[in-house]
Design an enzyme around this catalytic site. Structure first.
Site, PDB file in Angstrom:
ATOM      1  N   SER A 138     -33.171 -62.194  92.121  1.00  0.00           N
ATOM      2  CA  SER A 138     -32.301 -60.567  92.664  1.00  0.00           C
ATOM      3  C   SER A 138     -31.381 -60.069  91.634  1.00  0.00           C
ATOM      4  CB  SER A 138     -32.214 -60.865  93.847  1.00  0.00           C
ATOM      5  OG  SER A 138     -31.175 -59.549  94.590  1.00  0.00           O
ATOM      6  N   TYR A 151     -24.961 -63.724  99.185  1.00  0.00           N
ATOM      7  CA  TYR A 151     -25.461 -63.949  98.723  1.00  0.00           C
ATOM      8  C   TYR A 151     -25.243 -63.408  97.721  1.00  0.00           C
ATOM      9  CZ  TYR A 151     -30.449 -61.678  98.596  1.00  0.00           C
ATOM     10  OH  TYR A 151     -31.493 -61.829  98.143  1.00  0.00           O
TER      11      TYR A 151
END
Length: 259
Positions: A138, A151
């Site tokens: 990501s 995250y």
């Protein structure tokens, strides 16, 4: 030579399911892995993929996956999609249990699967001349942002693990690759992150012209693992045109400037 075979984790929805569909369309044999048996059964009925139900945070389930794959012959690609975000807390207010869960589902699950399936992948590389390990990371693992600390930490860790793995496997015909998406709109990712609050999900994407789709990412995954054997896509960062950077998101229709 046996048919090209890919193990795809996180295959019950989103990018994982889209990748399984596209690989099947390209003639690959796919072993789709996820926790939800009903979703996998629907995917199998649609695509003809094989399925294996497993919670990859459970080491015994990964051991069972290893045995299943070993019994079915060599594999040629591992596509590690399983992951997710939990909450939007600040570092100060975060629940450590949520962070531990994110680390487990994003990082340790990928490590478990890769370690377990490397023997089968090496067998496939002897046949095909190359074997592929590709993780969906990501842009959150490249640039941090407020209320994303947990995250961010997990995806930074996954990215670092993949870079280390490439160095450790150097000298073998094994490609270690990453696709790092920015804003992708899928059915579940943001909804899970916001605890099922659909209004927050709608606000996240409001006004953004054409966020990426799961199929967009699947196309890049398939392109990478079908590239010539000497080509390694180390890390591919992909964003929608409306997202110029992590902090620069255009919430209006895109238009060419007038002279």
């Amino acid at each position: 030579m046996t048919p090209l075979t890919a193990v795809v984790t996180g295959a019950s929805s989103g990018i994982g399911a889209a990748t399984a569909r596209l690989l099947r369309g390209h003639g690959w044999r796919v072993i789709a892995v996820a926790r939800r048996a009903d979703r996998l059964a629907a995917l199998a009925a649609e695509t003809g993929c094989e399925t294996f139900v497993a919670d990859l945070t459970d080491a015994s389930a990964v051991d069972a996956l290893r045995a299943h794959v070993a019994a079915s012959g060599p594999i040629h690609a591992i596509v590690a999609v399983a992951g997710g975000a939990i909450g939007t807390d600040t570092v100060e207010s975060a629940d450590a249990a949520d962070w531990m869960r994110m680390f487990d589902i994003n990082v340790l699950s990928a490590q478990r699967v890769i370690a377990a399936l490397l023997p089968a992948l090496r067998a496939g590389a002897r046949e095909r001349g190359v074997g592929d390990i590709l993780a969906i990371t990501s842009t959150a693992g490249q640039i941090a942002y407020e209320t994303g600390g947990g995250y961010n930490a997990a995806k930074f860790a996954l990215r670092g693990m993949m870079h280390a793995l490439r160095l450790e496997l150097a000298g073998e015909p094994l490609r270690v690759m990453q696709v790092a998406p920015g804003m992708v709109r899928t059915d579940e990712f943001a909804l899970n992150r916001f605890g099922g609050d659909a209004e927050k999900v709608d606000a996240l994407y409001e006004g953004v012209e054409h966020p990426l789709t799961a199929h967009d990412i699947a196309e890049l995954v398939v392109h990478a693992i079908e590239a010539p054997a000497h080509v390694n896509v180390d890390e591919l960062t992909v964003r929608p045109v409306a997202q110029a950077a992590q902090h620069k998101l255009i919430r209006r229709p895109l238009a060419v400037r007038e002279d």
